[in-house]
Design a protein around this motif. Structure first.
Motif, PDB file in Angstrom:
ATOM      1  N   PRO A 473       3.605   8.329   2.886  1.00 15.95           N
ATOM      2  CA  PRO A 473       4.946   8.318   2.276  1.00 15.95           C
ATOM      3  C   PRO A 473       4.873   7.949   0.797  1.00 15.95           C
ATOM      4  CG  PRO A 473       4.895   7.049   4.334  1.00 15.95           C
ATOM      5  CD  PRO A 473       3.463   7.324   3.939  1.00 15.95           C
ATOM      6  N   LEU A 474       5.742   8.619   0.005  1.00 16.94           N
ATOM      7  CA  LEU A 474       5.896   8.295  -1.409  1.00 16.94           C
ATOM      8  C   LEU A 474       7.248   7.651  -1.710  1.00 16.94           C
ATOM      9  CD1 LEU A 474       4.390  11.511  -3.047  1.00 16.94           C
ATOM     10  CD2 LEU A 474       3.268   9.327  -2.622  1.00 16.94           C
ATOM     11  N   ARG A 475       8.265   7.971  -0.924  1.00 14.51           N
ATOM     12  CA  ARG A 475       9.612   7.425  -1.115  1.00 14.51           C
ATOM     13  C   ARG A 475      10.295   7.355   0.254  1.00 14.51           C
ATOM     14  NH1 ARG A 475      13.043   9.929  -5.846  1.00 14.51           N
ATOM     15  NH2 ARG A 475      11.331   8.873  -6.937  1.00 14.51           N
ATOM     16  N   VAL A 476      11.083   6.277   0.430  1.00 12.14           N
ATOM     17  CA  VAL A 476      11.761   6.044   1.702  1.00 12.14           C
ATOM     18  C   VAL A 476      13.244   5.898   1.432  1.00 12.14           C
ATOM     19  CG1 VAL A 476      11.940   4.549   3.725  1.00 12.14           C
ATOM     20  CG2 VAL A 476       9.720   4.896   2.637  1.00 12.14           C
ATOM     21  N   TRP A 477      14.100   6.631   2.190  1.00 16.00           N
ATOM     22  CA  TRP A 477      15.550   6.482   2.139  1.00 16.00           C
ATOM     23  C   TRP A 477      15.983   5.690   3.381  1.00 16.00           C
ATOM     24  CZ3 TRP A 477      13.276  10.716   0.017  1.00 16.00           C
ATOM     25  CH2 TRP A 477      13.698  11.082  -1.275  1.00 16.00           C
ATOM     26  N   ARG A 478      16.576   4.508   3.118  1.00 16.89           N
ATOM     27  CA  ARG A 478      16.970   3.636   4.226  1.00 16.89           C
ATOM     28  C   ARG A 478      18.275   2.950   3.860  1.00 16.89           C
ATOM     29  NH1 ARG A 478      15.494  -1.807   5.960  1.00 16.89           N
ATOM     30  NH2 ARG A 478      14.518  -2.063   3.920  1.00 16.89           N
ATOM     31  N   ASN A 479      19.253   3.024   4.779  1.00 15.95           N
ATOM     32  CA  ASN A 479      20.565   2.420   4.560  1.00 15.95           C
ATOM     33  C   ASN A 479      21.226   2.939   3.290  1.00 15.95           C
ATOM     34  OD1 ASN A 479      20.206   0.862   6.892  1.00 15.95           O
ATOM     35  ND2 ASN A 479      19.254  -0.810   5.723  1.00 15.95           N
ATOM     36  N   GLY A 480      21.057   4.227   3.033  1.00 12.58           N
ATOM     37  CA  GLY A 480      21.684   4.832   1.853  1.00 12.58           C
ATOM     38  C   GLY A 480      21.004   4.512   0.557  1.00 12.58           C
ATOM     39  N   ARG A 481      19.843   3.890   0.562  1.00  7.06           N
ATOM     40  CA  ARG A 481      19.123   3.518  -0.658  1.00  7.06           C
ATOM     41  C   ARG A 481      17.778   4.204  -0.684  1.00  7.06           C
ATOM     42  NH1 ARG A 481      18.721  -2.796  -0.856  1.00  7.06           N
ATOM     43  NH2 ARG A 481      17.460  -2.164  -2.685  1.00  7.06           N
ATOM     44  N   SER A 482      17.348   4.538  -1.892  1.00  2.00           N
ATOM     45  CA  SER A 482      16.052   5.155  -2.097  1.00  2.00           C
ATOM     46  C   SER A 482      15.087   4.106  -2.646  1.00  2.00           C
ATOM     47  CB  SER A 482      16.156   6.329  -3.078  1.00  2.00           C
ATOM     48  OG  SER A 482      14.866   6.838  -3.383  1.00  2.00           O
ATOM     49  N   GLU A 483      13.923   3.965  -2.007  1.00  2.44           N
ATOM     50  CA  GLU A 483      12.946   2.953  -2.397  1.00  2.44           C
ATOM     51  C   GLU A 483      11.591   3.620  -2.553  1.00  2.44           C
ATOM     52  OE1 GLU A 483      14.229  -1.093  -0.245  1.00  2.44           O
ATOM     53  OE2 GLU A 483      14.062   0.594   1.144  1.00  2.44           O
ATOM     54  N   ASP A 484      10.940   3.367  -3.702  1.00  6.66           N
ATOM     55  CA  ASP A 484       9.635   3.949  -3.972  1.00  6.66           C
ATOM     56  C   ASP A 484       8.538   3.142  -3.297  1.00  6.66           C
ATOM     57  OD1 ASP A 484      10.741   5.940  -5.520  1.00  6.66           O
ATOM     58  OD2 ASP A 484      10.626   4.745  -7.371  1.00  6.66           O
ATOM     59  N   ARG A 506       1.945   9.764  17.409  1.00  7.13           N
ATOM     60  CA  ARG A 506       2.493   9.205  16.185  1.00  7.13           C
ATOM     61  C   ARG A 506       1.380   8.934  15.190  1.00  7.13           C
ATOM     62  NH1 ARG A 506       6.044   4.389  19.084  1.00  7.13           N
ATOM     63  NH2 ARG A 506       7.534   5.729  20.211  1.00  7.13           N
ATOM     64  N   ASP A 507       1.735   9.055  13.894  1.00 10.20           N
ATOM     65  CA  ASP A 507       0.887   8.625  12.788  1.00 10.20           C
ATOM     66  C   ASP A 507       1.595   7.466  12.080  1.00 10.20           C
ATOM     67  OD1 ASP A 507      -1.194  10.313  13.204  1.00 10.20           O
ATOM     68  OD2 ASP A 507      -0.575  11.810  11.727  1.00 10.20           O
ATOM     69  N   TYR A 508       0.969   6.269  12.131  1.00  6.36           N
ATOM     70  CA  TYR A 508       1.578   5.061  11.573  1.00  6.36           C
ATOM     71  C   TYR A 508       1.053   4.810  10.165  1.00  6.36           C
ATOM     72  CZ  TYR A 508       3.955   3.447  15.809  1.00  6.36           C
ATOM     73  OH  TYR A 508       4.810   3.310  16.866  1.00  6.36           O
ATOM     74  N   PHE A 509       1.952   4.339   9.298  1.00  7.93           N
ATOM     75  CA  PHE A 509       1.608   3.954   7.936  1.00  7.93           C
ATOM     76  C   PHE A 509       2.232   2.587   7.648  1.00  7.93           C
ATOM     77  CE2 PHE A 509       1.365   8.531   7.889  1.00  7.93           C
ATOM     78  CZ  PHE A 509       0.283   8.807   7.084  1.00  7.93           C
ATOM     79  N   ARG A 510       1.458   1.737   6.995  1.00  8.09           N
ATOM     80  CA  ARG A 510       2.011   0.500   6.437  1.00  8.09           C
ATOM     81  C   ARG A 510       2.206   0.728   4.945  1.00  8.09           C
ATOM     82  NH1 ARG A 510      -0.325  -5.727   6.880  1.00  8.09           N
ATOM     83  NH2 ARG A 510       1.082  -6.626   5.311  1.00  8.09           N
ATOM     84  N   VAL A 511       3.430   0.535   4.465  1.00  7.80           N
ATOM     85  CA  VAL A 511       3.756   0.829   3.064  1.00  7.80           C
ATOM     86  C   VAL A 511       4.271  -0.442   2.398  1.00  7.80           C
ATOM     87  CG1 VAL A 511       4.279   3.235   3.609  1.00  7.80           C
ATOM     88  CG2 VAL A 511       6.122   1.554   3.596  1.00  7.80           C
ATOM     89  N   GLU A 512       4.009  -0.541   1.100  1.00  4.95           N
ATOM     90  CA  GLU A 512       4.510  -1.638   0.275  1.00  4.95           C
ATOM     91  C   GLU A 512       5.502  -1.077  -0.724  1.00  4.95           C
ATOM     92  OE1 GLU A 512       2.986  -5.014  -2.943  1.00  4.95           O
ATOM     93  OE2 GLU A 512       1.535  -3.772  -1.847  1.00  4.95           O
ATOM     94  N   LEU A 513       6.704  -1.676  -0.723  1.00  7.26           N
ATOM     95  CA  LEU A 513       7.750  -1.223  -1.636  1.00  7.26           C
ATOM     96  C   LEU A 513       7.657  -1.962  -2.975  1.00  7.26           C
ATOM     97  CD1 LEU A 513      10.726  -1.118   0.903  1.00  7.26           C
ATOM     98  CD2 LEU A 513       9.064   0.680   0.350  1.00  7.26           C
ATOM     99  N   GLN A 514       8.495  -1.552  -3.924  1.00  2.67           N
ATOM    100  CA  GLN A 514       8.440  -2.142  -5.254  1.00  2.67           C
ATOM    101  C   GLN A 514       8.822  -3.616  -5.249  1.00  2.67           C
ATOM    102  OE1 GLN A 514      10.931   0.378  -7.681  1.00  2.67           O
ATOM    103  NE2 GLN A 514       9.201   1.656  -8.326  1.00  2.67           N
ATOM    104  N   ASP A 515       9.699  -4.047  -4.335  1.00  2.86           N
ATOM    105  CA  ASP A 515      10.108  -5.444  -4.284  1.00  2.86           C
ATOM    106  C   ASP A 515       9.139  -6.313  -3.480  1.00  2.86           C
ATOM    107  OD1 ASP A 515      10.582  -4.465  -1.780  1.00  2.86           O
ATOM    108  OD2 ASP A 515      12.738  -4.927  -1.747  1.00  2.86           O
ATOM    109  N   GLY A 516       8.008  -5.747  -3.051  1.00  3.74           N
ATOM    110  CA  GLY A 516       6.992  -6.516  -2.355  1.00  3.74           C
ATOM    111  C   GLY A 516       7.086  -6.493  -0.845  1.00  3.74           C
ATOM    112  N   ARG A 517       8.158  -5.930  -0.288  1.00  2.00           N
ATOM    113  CA  ARG A 517       8.284  -5.871   1.159  1.00  2.00           C
ATOM    114  C   ARG A 517       7.343  -4.827   1.741  1.00  2.00           C
ATOM    115  NH1 ARG A 517      14.257  -4.580   2.270  1.00  2.00           N
ATOM    116  NH2 ARG A 517      13.913  -3.358   0.367  1.00  2.00           N
TER     117      ARG A 517
END
Length: 537
Positions: A473-484, A506-517
């Motif tokens: 993943p490069l970008r995630v849309w969640r709860n109406g918000r776009s997070e890189d 399934r293919d699982y990915f662990r991703v880190e967002l810009q706010d550190g989550r």
């Protein structure tokens, strides 16, 4: 192919005494018996007594003299002399055989003098405990917790397992391991062994190279029989021990009793009676109380505990809690108590100073109070109402944790056990293009077992942008918000077997967002859709 486990408990008489009386550990121990000539001889002795020169069959007076000399020289502590009890040894060995029935339904005591060996038929049972090494470790660990030291061996025949358990340390190499064992491993009578040693035949391989037709006339048919049993050419039957008799106590009333307090008073001497009948250092883990009524079927109450207890008062309190949940019959004509499961008591180390009020003492008291609380909650609410989470070997994350009752006798009825094989799964490795972390979409290696503590149940559908459909993943849309996405780990492929009602790929990915989550995302390969399955703390 049949598999047999042999458990040898060397110097079992001494081990049995020390298991029943732990205060004797570290002191030379000698067991004596009366011989046919009314002389008192040494029947068994501990290792420290053997180093002082004591041997079985030696007159007891000579053994006392040797140990007294070692004590005066300061080489040994004060010895202890006890009468030998073959009946107690047999009873203790049968108790251990019954304890081993959790690993195999076919457990036998090898007929020998003195008895010191258990034989288990493991055919069809090994996969329930992982593999043979894990099963052998569990058997040895169970015996160790009871205070016994053992040698465990597995083979295709009873004779081979017995030989390896008793003399496996003397084997040379693996290809011809049985042939390199001494002839004593054939379970032959003493006269036959002496004849073989007189003829300079000390190894099984030497005997097998002799002409087979001449063996019965020179050594008797028992030698050929043992050789065939060792190699599996002649079957050897295993006679399982009968199941143990339940420890019971009962009492009848002249007049019907309906008061709960009167029943509690009547139960106290019955529980004291069954506790005295239990083996040493064992307590009640599960019991059944049956109330005989005048006009109806008996009313049964099952009491289970988290840890074994020797307190009759504690068991009666648990019964009284059940009586609050289930009404008592109006006319009770008698009481029957049966101990259906017992277990060794948990040992506590004595405190050198004070009463154990330090940190360790507080922890032990907290553990005891917690066990009492769980017992009371299970009795008041029911055993299936008080549960705890347990990891379950399943590849599908939402099935990797199950709830099980805290009482051990209910755990067996729950779906899934720790020792069972995990559900077949396919765990994918990282993509070949993975490199160092730090750039969006660039993958780094992460342990497969890395799992978030918080799981979304059910998984939450999200929108994800990636360069290619199977890419990170490069970008995630969640709860109406776009997070890189700053960086990602994966993919980890999880796929269940065909026997499942619904196929999971399934293919699982662990991703880190810009706010550190950190999020745990997966792409459903069956529906071609992305989901959020968990969040890392």
């Amino acid at each position: 192919m049949s598999r047999v486990m042999c458990v040898w408990l060397p110097n079992f008489s001494i081990q049995r005494v020390r298991a029943e009386r732990p205060e004797l550990n570290g002191r030379p121990c000698v067991l004596y018996r009366a011989s046919a000539r009314q002389a008192v001889q040494v029947a068994a002795c501990s290792r420290s007594a053997s180093r002082a020169g004591v041997r079985p069959g030696m007159p007891l007076a000579e053994a006392r003299a040797l140990l007294d000399g070692a004590v005066r020289e300061g080489r040994l502590p004060e010895p202890v002399f006890l009468p030998n009890s073959p009946d107690a040894d047999q009873a203790a060995l049968r108790s251990l055989a019954w304890a081993c029935s959790r690993f195999s339904p076919w457990v036998s005591i090898e007929p020998s003098e003195p008895p010191d060996t258990l034989v288990l038929d493991l055919t069809g049972c090994v996969h329930l405990f992982g593999d043979e090494w894990a099963m052998a470790a569990r058997v040895a660990g169970m015996l160790h917790r009871r205070g016994y030291f053992s040698f465990v061996a597995l083979a295709d025949t009873i004779g081979a397992a017995w030989a390896l358990a008793h003399y496996g340390a003397l084997a040379r190499g693996r290809a011809r391991r049985l042939q390199s064992l001494p002839v004593d491993a054939l379970r032959l009578p003493a006269p036959v062994l002496q004849t073989l040693h007189d003829l300079d035949l000390h190894r099984i391989g030497q005997v097998e190279r002799l002409p087979r037709a001449s063996l019965p006339s020179r050594f008797g048919s028992i030698l050929v029989q043992r050789l065939d049993q060792l190699a599996g050419r002649q079957p050897e039957s295993l006679v399982p021990i009968p199941p143990p008799e339940y420890i019971e106590a009962c009492r009848s009333f002249e007049d019907p009793v309906s008061d709960a307090r009167a029943l509690a008073v009547a139960l106290r001497p019955l529980f004291d009676q069954v506790l005295k009948t239990l083996p040493p250092r064992e307590g009640i883990l599960r019991c059944t109380v049956r109330l005989q009524t005048a006009d109806k079927e008996p009313v049964t109450f099952d009491v289970g505990l988290v840890r074994p207890t020797e307190s009759a008062e504690h068991v009666i309190q648990l019964l009284q809690l059940q009586w609050q949940r289930r009404p008592l019959p109006r006319q009770v004509m008698g009481i029957d108590i049966r101990v259906t499961q017992s277990a060794p008591m948990l040992s506590r180390q004595r405190w050198l100073f004070g009463d154990g009020a330090g940190l360790s003492g507080v922890q032990q008291e907290a553990g005891r109070h917690l066990a009492d609380l769980l017992d009371r909650l299970s009795s008041r609410l029911g055993p299936n109402a008080v549960v705890r989470p347990r990891l379950h070997p399943d590849a599908q994350p939402e099935r990797a944790v199950v709830d099980e009752p805290v009482q051990p006798f209910v755990v067996a009825a729950c779906a899934g056990r720790d020792h069972r094989k995990a559900t077949r799964a396919c765990t994918g490795r990282e993509a070949k293009g993975g490199g160092k972390a730090g750039l969006p979409g660039r993958q780094t290696r992460s342990p497969v077992a890395d799992r978030p503590l918080r799981i979304c149940q059910p998984p939450m559908a999200v929108q994800v942008m990636s360069v290619v459909p199977e890419g990170p993943p490069l970008r995630v849309w969640r709860n109406g918000r776009s997070e890189d996405v700053v960086r990602s780990w994966g993919p980890e492929r999880i796929q269940t077997g065909w026997w499942r009602e619904e196929t999971v790929r399934r293919d699982y990915f662990r991703v880190e967002l810009q706010d550190g989550r950190h999020l745990w995302l997966f792409r459903d390969l069956v529906r071609d859709q992305w989901f959020l399955h968990g969040m890392f703390d």
